[in-house]
Design a protein around this motif. Sequence first.
Motif, mmCIF file in Angstrom:
data_model
loop_
_atom_site.group_PDB
_atom_site.id
_atom_site.type_symbol
_atom_site.label_atom_id
_atom_site.label_comp_id
_atom_site.label_asym_id
_atom_site.label_seq_id
_atom_site.Cartn_x
_atom_site.Cartn_y
_atom_site.Cartn_z
ATOM 1 N N ASN A 225 0.726 -1.291 -0.079
ATOM 2 C CA ASN A 225 -0.094 0.029 0.132
ATOM 3 C C ASN A 225 0.713 1.186 0.197
ATOM 4 O O ASN A 225 0.370 2.166 0.250
ATOM 5 N N ALA B 166 2.869 11.104 -9.017
ATOM 6 C CA ALA B 166 1.306 11.088 -8.574
ATOM 7 C C ALA B 166 0.858 12.231 -8.192
ATOM 8 O O ALA B 166 -0.229 12.729 -8.472
ATOM 9 N N GLN C 287 7.582 7.472 -7.369
ATOM 10 C CA GLN C 287 6.349 7.120 -7.844
ATOM 11 C C GLN C 287 5.362 8.404 -7.135
ATOM 12 O O GLN C 287 4.434 8.767 -7.835
ATOM 13 N N PHE C 288 5.502 8.431 -5.968
ATOM 14 C CA PHE C 288 4.779 9.427 -5.143
ATOM 15 C C PHE C 288 4.860 10.784 -5.680
ATOM 16 O O PHE C 288 3.821 11.574 -5.878
ATOM 17 N N LEU D 192 3.828 3.729 -1.876
ATOM 18 C CA LEU D 192 4.702 4.250 -2.972
ATOM 19 C C LEU D 192 5.934 4.834 -2.625
ATOM 20 O O LEU D 192 6.070 5.594 -1.749
ATOM 21 N N VAL E 195 -1.771 10.781 -1.453
ATOM 22 C CA VAL E 195 -1.450 11.449 -2.591
ATOM 23 C C VAL E 195 -2.294 12.660 -2.670
ATOM 24 O O VAL E 195 -2.073 13.972 -2.998
ATOM 25 N N ARG F 185 2.211 6.432 1.889
ATOM 26 C CA ARG F 185 0.737 5.849 1.814
ATOM 27 C C ARG F 185 -0.026 6.271 0.268
ATOM 28 O O ARG F 185 0.085 7.607 -0.133
ATOM 29 N N ARG F 186 -0.849 5.436 -0.163
ATOM 30 C CA ARG F 186 -1.438 5.790 -1.605
ATOM 31 C C ARG F 186 -2.555 7.005 -1.182
ATOM 32 O O ARG F 186 -2.633 7.756 -2.045
ATOM 33 N N ASP F 187 -2.956 6.956 0.125
ATOM 34 C CA ASP F 187 -4.259 7.913 0.193
ATOM 35 C C ASP F 187 -3.480 9.400 0.667
ATOM 36 O O ASP F 187 -4.038 10.401 0.868
#
Length: 281
Positions: free
Chosen positions: A5, A15, A11-12, A7, A51, A47-49
Amino acid sequence: MDRRNLLPIGQFSQASGLSITALRHYDASGALVPAFVDPVSGYRYFRRDQVRTAQSIRALRQLDIPVEEVRRLLGGGEEELAAALRAHLRAAERRLEVQRSVVHSLLSRLTEGAGMTHRVTVRQGTAERILVRGATLDNSGLHAFLRAAYQEMYEVAGRGPLAFTGPAFVRFHGVCDDENETLVEACLPFWEDGAQPTGLPEGMTVRDLPESTLACTTVEGTAAAYPQILGAYDAVADWITDHGFSFAGPVRLVYRRWTGTPDHPDNHLEIAWPIDEPTGD
């Protein structure tokens, strides 16, 4: 740790639209802390959330909101953030209004000259006894201060009752705009041979002003509102310097006709600057 979960920072960065350098800066400031930092490599993972948070930071920084303020706003609730954004929008619109007025004023001076826009005359001001309430502030607090000051002074005057000898006026001891503070005095002239005020509240005084010669111009309606009125002050200052006079005291803003609303079309104000005789031959 389960990294499915997470990044990596590269990558972050893609995004969120924030550079890796910026992400490291926001980590150091506490605005956007990684979910995990590899203890061996020091590599950051988010964390993806996060972003969405990063995108909000990017947008807030595009509004020139300082990092510390961004961190505080994101730590509060949505209502606080929404209120801050609305306040920022109002401030930005006000800055744009000031800039637009300044540009129009400069264009008028280039094409017409300040004297063509504001006719300056000279009048003799009589000696006056005045009620005074002063404060040091910038333009953002000016209207509220003047409203409260005059309300208090009229209450004091009504107990006399004092006999008014002229319109209320304001004395500015320096530049009062969105970037500069100065001493501002709300003044109310009254008859010195009649009833005198008693029991003055703290901060309110009685003062005697001597006779003076005043260089004046008048403004009406929207031209009497800030920031448009700044051009009238400039016109009087230009006239004084062009004619070799000396500035002999704080400039006055005289309420010849005042509705209580700064941009009302029926407002009629006078800029009156005390002057001394020409310094040259």
